[in-house]
Write a protein that holds these residues in place. Structure first.
Motif, PDB file in Angstrom:
ATOM      1  N   GLU A 116     102.851   0.479  55.692  1.00 63.80           N
ATOM      2  CA  GLU A 116     103.825   1.469  55.221  1.00 63.80           C
ATOM      3  C   GLU A 116     105.258   0.946  55.296  1.00 63.80           C
ATOM      4  O   GLU A 116     106.163   1.508  54.697  1.00 63.80           O
ATOM      5  N   GLY A 117     105.459  -0.114  56.046  1.00 61.04           N
ATOM      6  CA  GLY A 117     106.778  -0.712  56.173  1.00 61.04           C
ATOM      7  C   GLY A 117     107.474  -0.256  57.441  1.00 61.04           C
ATOM      8  O   GLY A 117     107.394   0.900  57.820  1.00 61.04           O
ATOM      9  N   SER A 137     116.593  -3.852  56.888  1.00 59.56           N
ATOM     10  CA  SER A 137     115.443  -4.624  56.423  1.00 59.56           C
ATOM     11  C   SER A 137     114.178  -3.803  56.651  1.00 59.56           C
ATOM     12  O   SER A 137     114.115  -2.975  57.559  1.00 59.56           O
ATOM     13  N   TYR A 138     113.242  -4.025  55.786  1.00 62.33           N
ATOM     14  CA  TYR A 138     111.914  -3.422  55.887  1.00 62.33           C
ATOM     15  C   TYR A 138     110.932  -4.572  55.951  1.00 62.33           C
ATOM     16  O   TYR A 138     111.042  -5.536  55.193  1.00 62.33           O
ATOM     17  N   ARG A 139     109.968  -4.473  56.828  1.00 61.13           N
ATOM     18  CA  ARG A 139     108.906  -5.467  56.902  1.00 61.13           C
ATOM     19  C   ARG A 139     107.622  -4.792  56.445  1.00 61.13           C
ATOM     20  O   ARG A 139     107.217  -3.785  57.015  1.00 61.13           O
ATOM     21  N   ALA A 188     106.237  -4.467  47.298  1.00 63.23           N
ATOM     22  CA  ALA A 188     106.932  -4.136  48.546  1.00 63.23           C
ATOM     23  C   ALA A 188     108.234  -3.393  48.251  1.00 63.23           C
ATOM     24  O   ALA A 188     108.545  -2.384  48.900  1.00 63.23           O
ATOM     25  N   GLU A 189     108.993  -3.875  47.281  1.00 66.89           N
ATOM     26  CA  GLU A 189     110.255  -3.214  46.945  1.00 66.89           C
ATOM     27  C   GLU A 189     110.013  -1.799  46.429  1.00 66.89           C
ATOM     28  O   GLU A 189     110.787  -0.884  46.744  1.00 66.89           O
ATOM     29  N   ASP A 190     108.940  -1.606  45.684  1.00 64.23           N
ATOM     30  CA  ASP A 190     108.592  -0.273  45.205  1.00 64.23           C
ATOM     31  C   ASP A 190     108.299   0.670  46.385  1.00 64.23           C
ATOM     32  O   ASP A 190     108.751   1.809  46.399  1.00 64.23           O
TER      33      ASP A 190
END
Length: 110
Positions: free
Chosen positions: A43-44, A56-58, A76-78
């Motif tokens: 889910e990030g 930042s998102y992982r 991932a960007e979506d």
């Protein structure tokens, strides 16, 4: 049938035009999104600091190997855009770094 690969994607961006409500919520939760938030999840995992400039998102993405790293970055960007919109936070300048875990070479100590 195409082979699935697992990608670790770091999506970085800048906060943009945050409302007062967004700023208040982000600052109230800043301790939950520091170094301890630096892990990869489906889910990030969101990480940012008190300055509220960058985040930042992982994200872990599973995708067809034929589609490559570009598709993993787009997926991932979506996810990140959807999560930030759902939270009501403004953002801009997303960029991604992708690592294909299935092709990564591991140097083991002897």
């Amino acid at each position: 049938m195409s082979t699935q690969h697992t990608y670790r994607v770091i999506v970085r961006g800048r906060w943009d035009a945050l409302s007062q409500d967004s700023r208040t919520r982000l600052l109230a939760e800043v301790d939950d999104h520091g170094l301890s938030a630096l892990r990869f999840t489906e889910e990030g995992a969101l990480a940012y600091d008190r300055a509220l400039q960058h985040f930042s998102y992982r994200v872990v993405v599973r995708s067809d190997a034929e589609d490559g790293e570009e598709m993993a970055a787009a997926l991932a960007e979506d996810r990140v855009e959807g999560a930030l919109r759902a939270l009501g936070h403004g953002y801009r300048d997303l960029r991604s770094t992708v690592t294909d875990l299935d092709t990564m070479k591991i140097n083991r100590k002897r």
